[in-house]
Design a protein around this motif. Structure first.
Motif, short mmCIF file in Angstrom:
data_model
loop_
_atom_site.label_atom_id
_atom_site.label_comp_id
_atom_site.label_asym_id
_atom_site.label_seq_id
_atom_site.Cartn_x
_atom_site.Cartn_y
_atom_site.Cartn_z
N SER A 1 0.82 -1.21 0.00
CA SER A 1 0.00 0.00 0.00
C SER A 1 0.86 1.26 0.00
O SER A 1 0.36 2.34 -0.29
N SER A 2 2.16 1.12 0.32
CA SER A 2 3.07 2.26 0.29
C SER A 2 4.27 1.91 -0.58
O SER A 2 4.77 0.77 -0.53
N PRO A 3 4.76 2.86 -1.40
CA PRO A 3 5.93 2.59 -2.24
C PRO A 3 7.17 2.35 -1.39
O PRO A 3 7.24 2.73 -0.22
N THR A 4 8.16 1.71 -1.99
CA THR A 4 9.42 1.45 -1.30
C THR A 4 10.33 2.67 -1.41
O THR A 4 10.51 3.23 -2.49
N HIS A 5 10.91 3.09 -0.29
CA HIS A 5 11.83 4.22 -0.31
C HIS A 5 13.13 3.83 -1.01
O HIS A 5 13.52 2.66 -1.02
N VAL A 6 13.80 4.83 -1.56
CA VAL A 6 15.04 4.60 -2.29
C VAL A 6 16.20 5.23 -1.52
O VAL A 6 16.00 6.08 -0.64
N SER B 1 7.80 12.42 -1.66
CA SER B 1 6.69 12.27 -2.61
C SER B 1 6.06 10.88 -2.50
O SER B 1 4.84 10.75 -2.49
N LEU B 2 6.90 9.85 -2.40
CA LEU B 2 6.39 8.48 -2.32
C LEU B 2 5.61 8.25 -1.03
O LEU B 2 4.55 7.62 -1.04
N SER B 3 6.12 8.75 0.09
CA SER B 3 5.48 8.50 1.38
C SER B 3 4.20 9.31 1.56
O SER B 3 3.28 8.88 2.26
N SER B 4 4.13 10.48 0.93
CA SER B 4 2.94 11.32 1.07
C SER B 4 1.89 11.05 0.00
O SER B 4 0.76 11.53 0.11
N GLY B 5 2.26 10.31 -1.05
CA GLY B 5 1.32 10.06 -2.13
C GLY B 5 0.99 11.33 -2.90
O GLY B 5 -0.13 11.50 -3.39
N SER B 6 1.96 12.21 -3.01
CA SER B 6 1.74 13.50 -3.66
C SER B 6 2.90 13.84 -4.58
O SER B 6 4.06 13.60 -4.23
N VAL B 7 2.57 14.40 -5.74
CA VAL B 7 3.59 14.83 -6.69
C VAL B 7 3.56 16.35 -6.78
O VAL B 7 2.52 16.92 -7.11
N PRO B 8 4.67 17.03 -6.47
CA PRO B 8 4.69 18.50 -6.53
C PRO B 8 4.38 19.01 -7.93
O PRO B 8 4.76 18.39 -8.93
N LEU C 1 10.04 16.96 -19.23
CA LEU C 1 9.70 17.12 -17.82
C LEU C 1 10.65 16.30 -16.97
O LEU C 1 11.43 15.49 -17.48
N SER C 2 10.57 16.51 -15.66
CA SER C 2 11.45 15.79 -14.74
C SER C 2 11.16 14.30 -14.78
O SER C 2 10.01 13.88 -14.74
N LYS C 3 12.23 13.47 -14.85
CA LYS C 3 12.03 12.04 -15.03
C LYS C 3 12.58 11.19 -13.90
O LYS C 3 12.37 9.97 -13.89
N VAL C 4 13.30 11.78 -12.95
CA VAL C 4 13.91 11.00 -11.87
C VAL C 4 12.84 10.31 -11.03
O VAL C 4 12.88 9.10 -10.80
N LEU C 5 11.86 11.08 -10.56
CA LEU C 5 10.79 10.51 -9.74
C LEU C 5 10.00 9.47 -10.52
O LEU C 5 9.66 8.40 -10.00
N GLU C 6 9.71 9.75 -11.79
CA GLU C 6 8.95 8.81 -12.62
C GLU C 6 9.72 7.49 -12.79
O GLU C 6 9.12 6.42 -12.78
N ARG C 7 11.03 7.58 -12.96
CA ARG C 7 11.81 6.36 -13.15
C ARG C 7 11.80 5.48 -11.90
O ARG C 7 11.78 4.26 -12.00
N VAL C 8 11.81 6.11 -10.74
CA VAL C 8 11.76 5.34 -9.49
C VAL C 8 10.44 4.58 -9.40
O VAL C 8 10.41 3.38 -9.11
N VAL C 9 9.33 5.27 -9.67
CA VAL C 9 8.01 4.64 -9.59
C VAL C 9 7.86 3.59 -10.69
O VAL C 9 7.35 2.49 -10.44
N ALA C 10 8.30 3.89 -11.89
CA ALA C 10 8.18 2.95 -13.00
C ALA C 10 8.97 1.67 -12.73
O ALA C 10 8.51 0.56 -13.03
N SER C 11 10.15 1.82 -12.13
CA SER C 11 10.97 0.65 -11.81
C SER C 11 10.27 -0.26 -10.81
O SER C 11 10.24 -1.49 -10.98
N GLN C 12 9.66 0.32 -9.78
CA GLN C 12 8.97 -0.47 -8.77
C GLN C 12 7.72 -1.13 -9.36
O GLN C 12 7.40 -2.28 -9.06
#
Length: 285
Positions: A32-37, A82-89, A120-131
């Motif tokens: 239910s929560s993403p994995t921290h990196v 962003s992952l822990s809060s479920g929010s994207v700035p 657009l910024s891709k670092v956050l997206e790559r983390v989520v896409a990988s998981q």
């Protein structure tokens, strides 16, 4: 882009019936929560990206890479928050669109000749896409015959599969009917509400994970930038960004019920086999 998407959506009733949810094995295993990196993983991810700079970046990419040993922990904190809060700035879901001609032979004076590529910024997206890809692969939730937007898959693997099926049916002395769908501006017409329904009902994404995707899709902004001029930013009411990391993956998940419907119609692997003397059945009954 938005006018095209909203125009297509206007042809469908708002209370459109959702297809039955398939029974996907292990789909309740997604946390239910993403994995921290960690900073080392973020550092490795950034170094794997192309060294290009978006006009929205606060500093040039070469400078970021040269000072990455100082900046990586801070970037990691932003990603994990962003992952822990479920929010994207908002700044991380604001895109500048660069019109790109689809083919050199097309008329550059026609707007339909251009493909809207989002920077657009891709670092956050790559983390989520990988998981998300890891989860889909571990539990075999990818559609086996999906060739687009997957590693080690391409239009070539799709053509090999279709050609082999057709030749096999001909060798058996049967007729073959091939049905092809041309999805015009497919990425731009993705309905956000339907996509979120796919993620929650088909993949059982819940909690902070689902809220993160809801935040990712909502309150997005984009503007067109070309030849030193920029348009006024506007809200994105539908579609997934072309040029983003998550866009192709989300579109693939958006299309999952289409594959299920095809399997129910026995079209996926049989290509509607018929004997030479048989008549064509009604396709729409």
């Amino acid at each position: 882009i938005q006018d095209q998407g909203n125009s297509l959506r206007g042809h469908f009733p708002s209370n459109i019936h959702q297809p039955p949810t398939p029974s996907l094995p292990h789909s309740d295993c997604y946390p239910s929560s993403p994995t921290h990196v960690s900073p080392p993983s973020v550092t490795k991810l950034i170094l794997s990206l192309k060294p290009t700079t978006c006009s929205l970046d606060p500093i040039p990419t070469p400078l970021l890479i040269s000072q990455l040993h100082f900046l990586a922990p801070h970037i990691t904190d932003i990603v994990n928050l962003s992952l822990s809060s479920g929010s994207v700035p908002i700044p991380l879901k604001t895109a500048t669109i660069t019109p790109t001609v689809k083919k050199p032979t097309l008329d550059s004076s026609q707007l339909s000749s251009y493909r809207p590529i989002s920077n657009l910024s891709k670092v956050l997206e790559r983390v989520v896409a990988s998981q998300l890809r890891s989860f889909l692969s571990i539990h075999s939730l990818f559609e086996p015959l999906q060739s687009g937007f997957r590693a080690a898959h391409s239009t070539e693997t799709a053509l090999v599969k279709v050609t082999n099926d057709i030749l096999t049916i001909f060798d058996q002395g049967s007729l073959c009917l091939l049905v092809l769908l041309d999805l015009l501006a497919a990425f731009d017409t993705v309905d956000h509400a339907i996509l979120l329904h796919r993620l929650s009902s088909h993949l059982n994404l819940q909690g902070t994970v689902l809220e993160w995707f809801r935040s990712y899709l909502s309150h997005r902004l984009h503007f067109v930038s070309t030849n030193g001029f920029s348009s006024t930013p506007c809200n994105v009411s539908c579609g997934v960004p072309q040029g983003s990391v998550l866009g192709p993956l989300l579109f693939t998940l958006y299309m999952l019920p289409l594959v299920t419907s095809s399997a129910d119609m026995e079209l996926t692997s049989t290509c509607m086999r018929m004997t030479p003397n048989s008549t064509f059945p009604p396709l729409l009954s």
